[in-house]
Write a protein that holds these residues in place. Structure first.
Motif, PDB file in Angstrom:
ATOM      1  N   HIS A  69       0.832  -1.199   0.000  1.00  0.00           N
ATOM      2  CA  HIS A  69       0.000   0.000   0.000  1.00  0.00           C
ATOM      3  C   HIS A  69       0.874   1.259   0.000  1.00  0.00           C
ATOM      4  O   HIS A  69       0.952   1.987   0.979  1.00  0.00           O
ATOM      5  N   THR A  70       1.520   1.502  -1.126  1.00  0.00           N
ATOM      6  CA  THR A  70       2.417   2.644  -1.253  1.00  0.00           C
ATOM      7  C   THR A  70       1.633   3.951  -1.351  1.00  0.00           C
ATOM      8  O   THR A  70       0.416   3.938  -1.576  1.00  0.00           O
ATOM      9  N   GLN A  71       2.357   5.037  -1.179  1.00  0.00           N
ATOM     10  CA  GLN A  71       1.767   6.363  -1.303  1.00  0.00           C
ATOM     11  C   GLN A  71       2.478   7.103  -2.428  1.00  0.00           C
ATOM     12  O   GLN A  71       3.657   7.442  -2.313  1.00  0.00           O
ATOM     13  N   GLN A  88       0.762  15.390  -0.234  1.00  0.00           N
ATOM     14  CA  GLN A  88      -0.488  15.084  -0.925  1.00  0.00           C
ATOM     15  C   GLN A  88      -0.227  13.762  -1.637  1.00  0.00           C
ATOM     16  O   GLN A  88       0.691  13.672  -2.458  1.00  0.00           O
ATOM     17  N   VAL A  89      -1.002  12.724  -1.298  1.00  0.00           N
ATOM     18  CA  VAL A  89      -0.721  11.388  -1.818  1.00  0.00           C
ATOM     19  C   VAL A  89      -1.939  10.729  -2.448  1.00  0.00           C
ATOM     20  O   VAL A  89      -3.079  11.077  -2.139  1.00  0.00           O
ATOM     21  N   GLN A  90      -1.650   9.777  -3.303  1.00  0.00           N
ATOM     22  CA  GLN A  90      -2.647   8.836  -3.799  1.00  0.00           C
ATOM     23  C   GLN A  90      -2.305   7.530  -3.104  1.00  0.00           C
ATOM     24  O   GLN A  90      -1.264   6.919  -3.372  1.00  0.00           O
ATOM     25  N   GLN A  91      -3.166   7.146  -2.171  1.00  0.00           N
ATOM     26  CA  GLN A  91      -2.926   5.951  -1.357  1.00  0.00           C
ATOM     27  C   GLN A  91      -3.284   4.704  -2.150  1.00  0.00           C
ATOM     28  O   GLN A  91      -4.447   4.493  -2.498  1.00  0.00           O
ATOM     29  N   GLN A  92      -2.297   3.894  -2.440  1.00  0.00           N
ATOM     30  CA  GLN A  92      -2.534   2.659  -3.183  1.00  0.00           C
ATOM     31  C   GLN A  92      -3.154   1.615  -2.242  1.00  0.00           C
ATOM     32  O   GLN A  92      -2.761   1.508  -1.088  1.00  0.00           O
ATOM     33  N   GLY A  93      -4.139   0.880  -2.734  1.00  0.00           N
ATOM     34  CA  GLY A  93      -4.793  -0.146  -1.936  1.00  0.00           C
ATOM     35  C   GLY A  93      -5.869   0.394  -1.014  1.00  0.00           C
ATOM     36  O   GLY A  93      -6.517  -0.378  -0.317  1.00  0.00           O
ATOM     37  N   GLY A  94      -6.043   1.718  -0.978  1.00  0.00           N
ATOM     38  CA  GLY A  94      -7.137   2.311  -0.215  1.00  0.00           C
ATOM     39  C   GLY A  94      -6.962   2.351   1.285  1.00  0.00           C
ATOM     40  O   GLY A  94      -7.873   2.756   1.997  1.00  0.00           O
ATOM     41  N   GLY A 100      -5.530  -1.883   8.873  1.00  0.00           N
ATOM     42  CA  GLY A 100      -6.393  -2.240   7.749  1.00  0.00           C
ATOM     43  C   GLY A 100      -7.461  -1.210   7.453  1.00  0.00           C
ATOM     44  O   GLY A 100      -8.413  -1.492   6.728  1.00  0.00           O
ATOM     45  N   ARG A 101      -7.292  -0.010   7.995  1.00  0.00           N
ATOM     46  CA  ARG A 101      -8.258   1.070   7.767  1.00  0.00           C
ATOM     47  C   ARG A 101      -7.687   2.095   6.788  1.00  0.00           C
ATOM     48  O   ARG A 101      -6.483   2.171   6.579  1.00  0.00           O
ATOM     49  N   PRO A 124      -5.620  -7.053   9.028  1.00  0.00           N
ATOM     50  CA  PRO A 124      -4.160  -6.925   8.992  1.00  0.00           C
ATOM     51  C   PRO A 124      -3.428  -8.258   8.879  1.00  0.00           C
ATOM     52  O   PRO A 124      -2.345  -8.317   8.299  1.00  0.00           O
ATOM     53  N   ARG A 125      -4.008  -9.335   9.396  1.00  0.00           N
ATOM     54  CA  ARG A 125      -3.358 -10.658   9.281  1.00  0.00           C
ATOM     55  C   ARG A 125      -3.270 -11.094   7.819  1.00  0.00           C
ATOM     56  O   ARG A 125      -2.352 -11.805   7.437  1.00  0.00           O
ATOM     57  N   GLU A 126      -4.229 -10.643   7.000  1.00  0.00           N
ATOM     58  CA  GLU A 126      -4.189 -10.952   5.569  1.00  0.00           C
ATOM     59  C   GLU A 126      -3.148 -10.097   4.847  1.00  0.00           C
ATOM     60  O   GLU A 126      -2.598 -10.507   3.836  1.00  0.00           O
ATOM     61  N   ILE A 127      -2.897  -8.921   5.386  1.00  0.00           N
ATOM     62  CA  ILE A 127      -1.948  -7.990   4.773  1.00  0.00           C
ATOM     63  C   ILE A 127      -0.506  -8.370   5.149  1.00  0.00           C
ATOM     64  O   ILE A 127       0.358  -8.437   4.277  1.00  0.00           O
ATOM     65  N   TYR A 128      -0.285  -8.605   6.416  1.00  0.00           N
ATOM     66  CA  TYR A 128       1.088  -8.787   6.926  1.00  0.00           C
ATOM     67  C   TYR A 128       1.438 -10.226   7.276  1.00  0.00           C
ATOM     68  O   TYR A 128       2.577 -10.523   7.604  1.00  0.00           O
ATOM     69  N   GLY A 129       0.446 -11.100   7.229  1.00  0.00           N
ATOM     70  CA  GLY A 129       0.707 -12.502   7.521  1.00  0.00           C
ATOM     71  C   GLY A 129       0.648 -12.868   8.977  1.00  0.00           C
ATOM     72  O   GLY A 129       0.453 -12.168   9.874  1.00  0.00           O
TER      73      GLY A 129
END
Length: 129
Positions: A69-71, A88-94, A100-101, A124-129
């Motif tokens: 989830h890069t910015q 000012q960013v475009q948040q990848q992955g929302g 996870g928010r 978050p467990r799905e994101i970071y394992g």
């Protein structure tokens, strides 16, 4: 303006850091606050993606290096006292928050209690394992 001069214009803390606020470029919502050192800000400018300084890990942290989830940075602003930057960013992955928010600022003070008001987009467990 050279790369050195823009870095020299910032009022860094005694630790060589500056607070950095990431704001969604489209909605204006504050997503997170982190710290940057000179190298982090310089890398952010050259890469076009947010790089911060992790005080807990004492190392550079490319936002999204683990989660994906890069910015993507569209603009960087410096406040009037030259001691805070806003990205000012475009948040990848929302989602910007490790919970996870969408935003790290998901709690609202209500009747003396902090209440979580934003949903978890992804566990978050799905994101970071």
């Amino acid at each position: 303006m050279s790369a050195t001069s823009f870095l020299d214009s910032i009022r860094w803390t005694a630790e060589g850091l500056v607070p950095a606020i990431a704001q969604d470029a489209a909605s204006g919502r504050i997503l997170m606050m982190a710290w940057m050192n000179r190298e982090a800000l310089s890398l952010t400018v050259s890469r076009g993606e947010a790089v911060y300084w992790s005080r807990s890990r004492n190392q550079l942290w490319h936002k999204g290096e683990t989660s994906g989830h890069t910015q993507v940075v569209s603009e960087i602003r410096l406040d009037c006292d030259a001691d805070v930057v806003v990205l000012q960013v475009q948040q990848q992955g929302g989602m910007a928050c490790h919970t996870g928010r969408e935003s790290c600022f998901y709690r609202v003070l209500r009747d003396g209690e902090w209440v979580a008001v934003d949903p978890v987009i992804k566990d978050p467990r799905e994101i970071y394992g």
